[in-house]
Design an enzyme around this catalytic site. Sequence first.
Site, PDB file in Angstrom:
ATOM      1  N   ASN A  43       0.979  -1.286   0.374  1.00 19.66           N
ATOM      2  CA  ASN A  43       0.287   0.212   0.027  1.00 19.66           C
ATOM      3  C   ASN A  43       0.717   1.221  -0.601  1.00 19.66           C
ATOM      4  O   ASN A  43       1.581   1.016  -0.032  1.00 19.66           O
ATOM      5  CB  ASN A  43      -1.310  -0.406   1.200  1.00 19.66           C
ATOM      6  CG  ASN A  43      -1.006   0.178   2.811  1.00 19.66           C
ATOM      7  OD1 ASN A  43       0.314  -0.500   2.318  1.00 19.66           O
ATOM      8  ND2 ASN A  43      -1.086   0.002   3.640  1.00 19.66           N
ATOM      9  N   CYS A  54      -4.087   0.633  -2.207  1.00 23.23           N
ATOM     10  CA  CYS A  54      -4.396  -0.225  -1.107  1.00 23.23           C
ATOM     11  C   CYS A  54      -2.478  -1.473  -2.096  1.00 23.23           C
ATOM     12  O   CYS A  54      -2.784  -1.325  -3.235  1.00 23.23           O
ATOM     13  CB  CYS A  54      -5.356  -1.435  -1.221  1.00 23.23           C
ATOM     14  SG  CYS A  54      -6.517  -0.711   0.020  1.00 23.23           S
ATOM     15  N   GLU A  56      -3.533  -4.214  -3.186  1.00 21.68           N
ATOM     16  CA  GLU A  56      -3.453  -4.956  -4.633  1.00 21.68           C
ATOM     17  C   GLU A  56      -3.661  -4.280  -5.228  1.00 21.68           C
ATOM     18  O   GLU A  56      -3.590  -4.701  -6.289  1.00 21.68           O
ATOM     19  CB  GLU A  56      -5.423  -5.308  -4.009  1.00 21.68           C
ATOM     20  CG  GLU A  56      -5.763  -6.078  -2.950  1.00 21.68           C
ATOM     21  CD  GLU A  56      -5.460  -6.002  -1.452  1.00 21.68           C
ATOM     22  OE1 GLU A  56      -4.980  -4.254  -1.462  1.00 21.68           O
ATOM     23  OE2 GLU A  56      -6.124  -6.131   0.004  1.00 21.68           O
ATOM     24  N   CYS A  87     -10.539  -5.512   1.359  1.00 27.57           N
ATOM     25  CA  CYS A  87     -11.332  -4.380   1.680  1.00 27.57           C
ATOM     26  C   CYS A  87     -11.816  -4.608   0.265  1.00 27.57           C
ATOM     27  O   CYS A  87     -12.000  -5.565  -0.011  1.00 27.57           O
ATOM     28  CB  CYS A  87     -10.352  -3.212   1.867  1.00 27.57           C
ATOM     29  SG  CYS A  87     -10.155  -3.107   0.372  1.00 27.57           S
ATOM     30  N   CYS A  90     -11.184  -4.307  -3.475  1.00 26.62           N
ATOM     31  CA  CYS A  90     -10.059  -5.351  -3.430  1.00 26.62           C
ATOM     32  C   CYS A  90     -10.606  -6.077  -3.898  1.00 26.62           C
ATOM     33  O   CYS A  90     -10.340  -7.090  -4.724  1.00 26.62           O
ATOM     34  CB  CYS A  90      -8.723  -5.113  -2.431  1.00 26.62           C
ATOM     35  SG  CYS A  90      -7.896  -3.422  -2.275  1.00 26.62           S
TER      36      CYS A  90
END
Length: 133
Positions: A43, A54, A56, A87, A90
């Site tokens: 992140n 993020c 991801e 999250c 994501c």
Amino acid sequence: MTDFEPLLEAARAVAARAYVPYSHYPVGAAGLVDDGRIVRGCNVENAGYGVTLCAECGMISELMASGGGKIRAFVCVNRLGEVIMPCGRCRQLLAEHAASDFTILTPKGEANLDEVLPQSFGPADLDAAAPEA
Ligand code: THU
């Protein structure tokens, strides 16, 4: 059972590169691509908090930048190297690039995409309501 050890190792290593001056919550993400390579991300926060990327996001960017393909297995970890859930946003990001046999390691064990993102919105929903040509 998927061998998540190489992904856990990659995710834990890249979490150390996270830029998290605001939350102090580093995340590392790693995915196994269908051609065998491993892509990862950490992140990257921003003074404009909502601009934060993020882990991801970085991982999916690396997926495309390094040749594309589909993610077959995924894991993300916190500062302690513990497995966390991605999250909601994501999970949607992962769904777009998930292989048909996608599997994710969660704090409660291995799961498939439908278990972590039930009734997901996808390309078929766009097609179903597309305007007549
Ligand atoms: N974060 C991720 O990188 N991925 C997730 O799936 C959960 C949250 C980051 C965003 C932010 O930098 C920090 O964790 C705290 O929310």
